[in-house]
Design a protein around this motif. Structure first.
Motif, short mmCIF file in Angstrom:
data_model
loop_
_atom_site.label_atom_id
_atom_site.label_comp_id
_atom_site.label_asym_id
_atom_site.label_seq_id
_atom_site.Cartn_x
_atom_site.Cartn_y
_atom_site.Cartn_z
N SER A 1 36.91 -41.39 -40.56
CA SER A 1 38.20 -41.99 -40.20
C SER A 1 38.29 -41.98 -41.81
O SER A 1 39.49 -42.10 -42.43
CB SER A 1 38.36 -42.98 -39.51
N ILE B 1 30.87 -37.92 -41.82
CA ILE B 1 30.62 -38.67 -40.33
C ILE B 1 31.51 -39.13 -40.17
O ILE B 1 31.80 -40.42 -40.59
CB ILE B 1 29.61 -39.25 -40.70
N GLY B 2 31.55 -39.06 -38.60
CA GLY B 2 32.61 -39.90 -37.53
C GLY B 2 32.09 -41.56 -37.67
O GLY B 2 31.18 -41.74 -38.03
CA CA Z 1 33.29 -41.59 -41.45
#
Ligand code: CA
Ligand code: NOJ
Length: 537
Positions: A27, A32-33
């Motif tokens: 986001s 990295i999620g």
């Molecule tokens: Ca992230």
């Protein structure tokens, strides 16, 4: 879960979905999620796909030596993934959509950066020394016993400052807690309470079969059947795990864990357990007082034949105690992708139908609903310690590549370069493209999930294999009250004729090819190559 499933628990009738947070949705553009990313995709999970519970792999503060399975603080969120407020928002929003939230619980080991271990290693007489497993070297200076680690090398590391070895069966940055110490037990049960108070509905418990080791830490015997080609450092692979796994005393601990879960009724305990059936089944508890769902990974180890799959299901059904509820897993973050393992997309479709129509709780691994195959990870990009230590062919990175959302750069996962490369097939294999294609894998999953929601026989009915089918076909009946369903799966690349005249007429409700529906005569019908059918009777 559905009110009409009176007498059943949510974790019996629901479908679980595993999210590897690093790889699901970024986001904030760091590649990295994170948790806000998961939050942004809840509508996908609920409306588009239609799952009932999500399991989040670890998002706790961690130096990431084992990508979050090395936890430095059990009761917080790593800034990389968000913060506690983001977690609370995720739980609230998931719940408002009727999605349950399961978190990972990693009780066997912490990070070497956990405050407990920092204290423990500070001196031999530190009050937390006994919270971990410390032993003197042998007289010749070598480790206390012969155990090896899962990721290669010995399971012991010498702490030079205090002159003792500590135990770690994964990387040296994952020292193992001493569950024979009651203070450790109390502290770890409090971790469960912390997350239950924040509203979580269940825990997936990492390597719970390892919690208690042999009291004398005896040497493991050699494994006479070890493959001859193991790398030199794979000590673990050359041993039988007689003294480090599934010790009788572990069940006392699991009972205490379950009693703690029961402080918030309907909290589900799921265990990562690998032992053979007779050892595995004990984790349900003699009276159902241990785990509701010891994970069942057996289908993942089968060759792609109807006979092997049926045997695995039938053996499981036969081994279950009367109160034991089955469950099935076909993929996770430690295994290669199911579409790769079983030979390709046609097989992956049949596998999806199998997973979602057997009696028991299915867990779908993120991306399998798109038919994701193993990622191709250039050697210099390997991240996983297992791949680094035991060889590129063992890297688990292949099943941890970013989720593929759209045909835009980085597949819509991130605006930055992701921590692992997006697979090259993202342009065609992604959520948006597959939604627009009526015959796609995603639409097959959607159809199977809708069908499961609409048919009690599939959610909770009995399971009865059908014997009178040709070789290469696995067929079973699912029945609940007045409802009966036949599932017929062709594991071969050739058409197979079925003749089940006793079953009369039926109606195809899902076909793996998504090309047919309507009436069929069970007395004379043909399954296409790699075709599976769900037929209402
Ligand atoms: Ca992230
Ligand atoms: C099992 C987890 O699924 C895996 O990813 C991890 O490396 C080990 N346990 C150690 O925590």
């Amino acid at each position: 879960m559905s009110n009409h499933d009176a007498g059943f628990h949510w974790w019996q009738t629901g479908v679980f979905y595993q999210i590897y947070p690093r790889s699901f949705q970024d986001s904030n553009g760091d590649g990295i999620g994170d948790l806000p990313g998961v939050l942004a995709r809840l509508d996908y999970l609920k409306e588009t796909l239609g799952v009932d519970a999500i399991w989040l792999s670890p998002f706790y503060p961690s130096p990431m030596a084992d990508f979050g399975y090395d936890i430095a603080d059990y009761c917080d969120v790593d800034p990389m993934f968000g913060d506690l407020a983001a977690f609370d928002r995720l739980v609230t929003e998931a719940h408002s959509r009727g999605i349950k939230v399961i978190v990972d619980y990693v009780p066997n080991h912490t990070s070497d950066r956990h405050a407990w271990f920092i204290e423990s290693r500070a001196s031999r007489d530190n009050p937390k020394r006994d919270w971990y497993i410390w032993r003197d070297p042998k007289p010749d200076g070598s480790p206390p016993n012969n155990w090896g680690g899962f990721f290669g090398g010995p399971a012991w590391t010498l702490d030079k400052a205090t002159g003792q070895y500590y135990l770690h069966q994964f990387v040296p940055e994952q020292p193992e807690l001493n569950w024979r110490n009651p203070e450790v037990v109390k502290a770890m049960l409090d971790v469960l309470r912390f997350w239950m108070a924040r509203g979580v509905d269940g825990f997936r418990m990492d390597v719970v079969g390892l919690l208690i080791k042999d009291a004398e830490l005896r040497d493991n015997p050699p494994n006479p059947n070890a493959p001859p080609d193991l790398p030199a450092n794979d000590i673990f692979g050359r041993q039988l795990h007689t003294y480090n796994e599934d010790q009788e005393e572990v069940h006392d601990l699991i009972r205490q864990i379950r009693q703690t879960l029961d402080e918030h009724p309907e909290t589900c305990g799921i265990g990562e357990l690998w032992g053979d059936l007779s050892r595995w089944v004990k984790y349900y508890g003699e009276n159902g007082d241990e785990l509701q769902l010891p994970f069942n990974f057996r289908l993942m180890g089968q060759p792609w034949t109807a006979e092997a799959m049926r045997r695995s299901v039938d053996d499981l059904e036969a081994a279950l105690p009367p109160f034991g509820w089955p469950n099935y897993v076909l993929g996770n973050h430690d295994q290669i992708r199911l579409a790769t393992r079983f030979g390709g997309q046609p097989q992956a479709r049949v596998a999806a139908m199998l997973l979602l129509t057997l009696r028991g709780t299915p867990t779908v691994y993120y991306g399998d609903e798109l038919g994701l195959e193993n990622g191709v990870i250039p050697p210099e990009k390997i991240q996983d310690p297992q791949g680094i230590n035991l060889g590129a062919h063992r890297t688990r990175d292949v099943s941890r590549t970013p989720m593929q959302w759209e045909n835009i750069p980085q597949a819509g996962f991130s605006s930055a370069e992701p921590w692992l490369p997006v697979s090259a097939d993202y342009a065609s294999r992604n959520v948006a493209t597959q939604l627009a294609d009526p015959g796609s894998m995603l639409n097959l999953y959607r159809r199977l999930l809708t069908t499961r929601r609409s048919m009690a026989a599939l959610r909770r009915g009995s399971y009865q294999p059908v014997d009178t089918v040709p070789a290469g076909v696995f067929a079973y009946l699912r029945a609940d009250a007045g409802e009966r369903v036949l599932v017929a799966l062709n594991f071969t690349g050739k058409p197979c004729r079925l003749s089940l005249p006793d079953l009369g007429q039926g109606r195809v409700v899902v076909a793996t090819h998504l090309t047919r529906d309507g009436a069929v005569d069970l007395g004379d019908m043909t399954l296409d190559a790699h075709e599976g059918l769900v037929i209402a009777l």
